[in-house]
Design a protein around this motif. Structure first.
Motif, PDB file in Angstrom:
ATOM      1  N   LYS A  10      -4.206  10.692  -7.188  1.00 47.61           N
ATOM      2  CA  LYS A  10      -2.963  11.275  -6.668  1.00 47.61           C
ATOM      3  C   LYS A  10      -2.267  12.113  -7.735  1.00 47.61           C
ATOM      4  CE  LYS A  10      -1.299   8.751  -2.643  1.00 47.61           C
ATOM      5  NZ  LYS A  10      -0.127   8.178  -1.978  1.00 47.61           N
ATOM      6  N   PHE A  66       5.006  18.716  -0.180  1.00 44.11           N
ATOM      7  CA  PHE A  66       6.126  18.686  -1.123  1.00 44.11           C
ATOM      8  C   PHE A  66       5.617  18.914  -2.527  1.00 44.11           C
ATOM      9  CE2 PHE A  66       4.888  14.239   0.056  1.00 44.11           C
ATOM     10  CZ  PHE A  66       4.241  13.880  -1.116  1.00 44.11           C
ATOM     11  N   PHE A  96       3.982  16.346   5.195  1.00 50.42           N
ATOM     12  CA  PHE A  96       3.857  15.690   3.878  1.00 50.42           C
ATOM     13  C   PHE A  96       3.650  16.745   2.780  1.00 50.42           C
ATOM     14  CE2 PHE A  96       3.532  11.568   5.860  1.00 50.42           C
ATOM     15  CZ  PHE A  96       3.707  10.624   4.858  1.00 50.42           C
ATOM     16  N   GLU A 121      -0.421   2.216   3.349  1.00 48.14           N
ATOM     17  CA  GLU A 121      -1.294   2.050   2.179  1.00 48.14           C
ATOM     18  C   GLU A 121      -1.164   0.638   1.615  1.00 48.14           C
ATOM     19  OE1 GLU A 121       0.213   5.333  -0.191  1.00 48.14           O
ATOM     20  OE2 GLU A 121       1.908   4.166  -0.896  1.00 48.14           O
ATOM     21  N   GLY A 168       2.269   0.475  -6.503  1.00 44.66           N
ATOM     22  CA  GLY A 168       1.558   1.718  -6.150  1.00 44.66           C
ATOM     23  C   GLY A 168       0.374   1.409  -5.249  1.00 44.66           C
ATOM     24  N   ALA A 169      -0.131   2.450  -4.619  1.00 50.40           N
ATOM     25  CA  ALA A 169      -1.226   2.264  -3.669  1.00 50.40           C
ATOM     26  C   ALA A 169      -2.568   2.178  -4.383  1.00 50.40           C
ATOM     27  CB  ALA A 169      -1.237   3.417  -2.673  1.00 50.40           C
ATOM     28  N   CYS A 224      10.746   9.110  -2.921  1.00 49.10           N
ATOM     29  CA  CYS A 224       9.296   8.887  -2.987  1.00 49.10           C
ATOM     30  C   CYS A 224       8.708   8.456  -1.640  1.00 49.10           C
ATOM     31  CB  CYS A 224       8.953   7.884  -4.074  1.00 49.10           C
ATOM     32  SG  CYS A 224       9.647   8.332  -5.658  1.00 49.10           S
ATOM     33  N   SER A 225       9.196   9.054  -0.574  1.00 45.64           N
ATOM     34  CA  SER A 225       8.710   8.816   0.797  1.00 45.64           C
ATOM     35  C   SER A 225       8.935   7.391   1.288  1.00 45.64           C
ATOM     36  CB  SER A 225       7.210   9.154   0.946  1.00 45.64           C
ATOM     37  OG  SER A 225       6.893  10.413   0.421  1.00 45.64           O
ATOM     38  N   GLY A 255       5.204   5.351  -7.380  1.00 44.60           N
ATOM     39  CA  GLY A 255       4.349   6.192  -6.553  1.00 44.60           C
ATOM     40  C   GLY A 255       3.506   7.102  -7.421  1.00 44.60           C
ATOM     41  N   LEU A 256       2.461   7.628  -6.835  1.00 39.26           N
ATOM     42  CA  LEU A 256       1.519   8.514  -7.543  1.00 39.26           C
ATOM     43  C   LEU A 256       0.986   7.840  -8.807  1.00 39.26           C
ATOM     44  CD1 LEU A 256       3.502  11.908  -7.260  1.00 39.26           C
ATOM     45  CD2 LEU A 256       2.019  10.833  -5.586  1.00 39.26           C
ATOM     46  N   THR A 257       0.679   6.557  -8.703  1.00 42.55           N
ATOM     47  CA  THR A 257       0.179   5.828  -9.873  1.00 42.55           C
ATOM     48  C   THR A 257      -1.327   5.968 -10.033  1.00 42.55           C
ATOM     49  OG1 THR A 257       0.154   3.883  -8.461  1.00 42.55           O
ATOM     50  CG2 THR A 257       1.979   4.058  -9.996  1.00 42.55           C
ATOM     51  N   GLU A 292      -0.822  -2.178  -1.286  1.00 45.07           N
ATOM     52  CA  GLU A 292      -0.128  -2.204  -2.578  1.00 45.07           C
ATOM     53  C   GLU A 292      -0.207  -3.596  -3.219  1.00 45.07           C
ATOM     54  OE1 GLU A 292       2.762   0.036  -3.745  1.00 45.07           O
ATOM     55  OE2 GLU A 292       2.307   1.644  -2.314  1.00 45.07           O
ATOM     56  N   ILE A 328       4.755   4.871   4.244  1.00 42.94           N
ATOM     57  CA  ILE A 328       5.433   6.046   3.683  1.00 42.94           C
ATOM     58  C   ILE A 328       5.597   7.057   4.812  1.00 42.94           C
ATOM     59  CG2 ILE A 328       4.837   5.766   1.240  1.00 42.94           C
ATOM     60  CD1 ILE A 328       2.424   7.581   1.657  1.00 42.94           C
ATOM     61  N   VAL A 361       9.628  15.206  -3.555  1.00 43.75           N
ATOM     62  CA  VAL A 361       9.284  13.814  -3.188  1.00 43.75           C
ATOM     63  C   VAL A 361      10.171  12.832  -3.949  1.00 43.75           C
ATOM     64  CG1 VAL A 361       7.290  13.657  -4.757  1.00 43.75           C
ATOM     65  CG2 VAL A 361       7.377  12.200  -2.758  1.00 43.75           C
ATOM     66  N   LYS A 368       9.987   0.992  -6.304  1.00 40.72           N
ATOM     67  CA  LYS A 368       8.580   1.280  -6.026  1.00 40.72           C
ATOM     68  C   LYS A 368       8.084   2.331  -7.004  1.00 40.72           C
ATOM     69  CE  LYS A 368       7.130   4.553  -3.276  1.00 40.72           C
ATOM     70  NZ  LYS A 368       6.739   5.244  -2.043  1.00 40.72           N
ATOM     71  N   GLU A 370       2.626  -0.654   2.361  1.00 42.93           N
ATOM     72  CA  GLU A 370       3.767   0.253   2.321  1.00 42.93           C
ATOM     73  C   GLU A 370       3.591   1.322   3.393  1.00 42.93           C
ATOM     74  OE1 GLU A 370       4.698   2.828  -1.082  1.00 42.93           O
ATOM     75  OE2 GLU A 370       6.744   2.953  -0.325  1.00 42.93           O
TER      76      GLU A 370
HETATM   77  C1  OOG Z   1       4.531   9.731  -2.219  1.00 41.73           C
HETATM   78  C2  OOG Z   1       4.584   8.218  -2.341  1.00 41.73           C
HETATM   79  C3  OOG Z   1       3.336   7.682  -3.001  1.00 41.73           C
HETATM   80  C4  OOG Z   1       2.124   5.603  -3.799  1.00 41.73           C
HETATM   81  O1  OOG Z   1       1.979   4.373  -3.711  1.00 41.73           O
HETATM   82  O2  OOG Z   1       1.394   6.322  -4.488  1.00 41.73           O
HETATM   83  C5  OOG Z   1       3.242   6.214  -3.024  1.00 41.73           C
HETATM   84  C6  OOG Z   1       3.698  10.181  -1.043  1.00 41.73           C
HETATM   85  O3  OOG Z   1       2.474  10.220  -1.176  1.00 41.73           O
HETATM   86  O4  OOG Z   1       4.288  10.509  -0.001  1.00 41.73           O
HETATM   87  O5  OOG Z   1       4.009   5.471  -2.430  1.00 41.73           O
END
Ligand code: OOG
Ligand code: MG
Length: 259
Positions: free
Chosen positions: A68, A148, A146, A105, A230-231, A158-159, A62-64, A107, A139, A153, A60, A137
């Motif tokens: 974020k 961190f 949350f 979220e 990513g979300a 990545c949760s 994350g933070l894309t 995806e 998380i 993370v 996965k 997803e």
């Molecule tokens: C980190 C995981 C972020 C995304 O799609 O951006 C993530 C978090 O926000 O806990 O899965």
């Protein structure tokens, strides 16, 4: 950082995941924890899962999203590992007892048919996939509230907790994957709306970035992998008694109910 300290952190996170309890972020007490060490801790946690019989099925990102990334003060996304135990079937019902404080979220998810290796363009990365779908997803950061920093993370995979896939749509190249309208609904009402370009400009660019990141540690995206790109919107808190769904234009919908 000593190997024993990395193992200790991995064990605490693993226990928190299994017992559904939160922990305080490790960078509070150990500010020197860096990103490469955090990926080593993530890997130790995955090894613990594999020893319990879980199988790696993908990755996965994350933070894309820019939002974020800005929020975290970083310019690069993070990556985590997905195992078979995390995958729920479409229209499953989950119980909040199995989570700490989950969020959900929408995806875009890729089905990788042929290995993706090294630095590739989004088009090249996409041409190695034989399907795409919309996903949800869940998380469930193991950290209190949350809260961190980036190494925390990453160490916490990545949760990653659970995910649900919609129907696989073949021939992903036929869609303009960076311009799909996406939404997240609660009991049929839209609560978040976005466009797939929120995912790293283009979900296929997120896939290519994953290949670049894995290559830096001598790895690649294995054939048969699933990749959550990513979300597309902010994550929302999950409440009992509700039905959550994600929709992406051309790709359909995916659902999860909460007991
Ligand atoms: C980190 C995981 C972020 C995304 O799609 O951006 C993530 C978090 O926000 O806990 O899965
Ligand atoms: Mg996500």
């Amino acid at each position: 950082m000593e190997e024993s300290q990395k193992n200790e952190i991995a064990k605490k996170l693993d226990r928190a995941t299994l017992e559904h309890h939160e922990v305080v972020r490790f960078t509070a007490e150990t500010p020197e924890l860096d990103i490469p060490e955090a990926y080593e801790i993530q890997e130790l946690g995955i090894q613990m899962r594999l020893r319990r019989g879980e199988k790696v099925i993908g990755h996965k990102m994350g933070l894309t999203s820019r939002a974020k990334m800005q929020q975290m003060g970083v310019d690069s996304p993070i990556r985590g590992i997905l195992t078979d135990k995390m995958m729920l079937s479409n229209e499953s019902t989950i119980s909040l007892e199995d989570y700490i404080h989950p969020k959900i979220e929408p995806e875009i998810v890729f089905f990788v048919e042929k290995e993706i290796k090294g630095v590739v363009t989004p088009e090249e990365a996409l041409s190695r996939c034989n399907g795409v779908c919309v996903g949800l997803e869940i998380i469930d950061s193991r950290y209190k509230n949350f809260e961190f920093q980036l190494p925390d993370v990453v160490a916490d995979n990545c949760s990653s907790t659970s995910f649900v896939l919609g129907s696989k749509v073949a021939d992903p190249g036929q869609y303009d994957l960076k311009n799909l309208e996406m939404s997240l609904k609660v009991d049929g009402e839209v609560v978040q709306q976005g466009v797939s370009s929120a995912i790293y400009g283009d979900p296929a660019a997120s896939l290519a970035e994953l290949s670049r990141m894995l290559n830096e540690c001598g790895r690649s995206i294995e054939p048969g992998s699933i990749v959550l790109a990513g979300a597309a919107t902010a994550a929302i808190q999950i409440d009992p008694g509700k039905i959550y769904s994600a929709r992406a234009e051309s790709l359909g919908q995916v659902f999860v109910s909460v007991r």
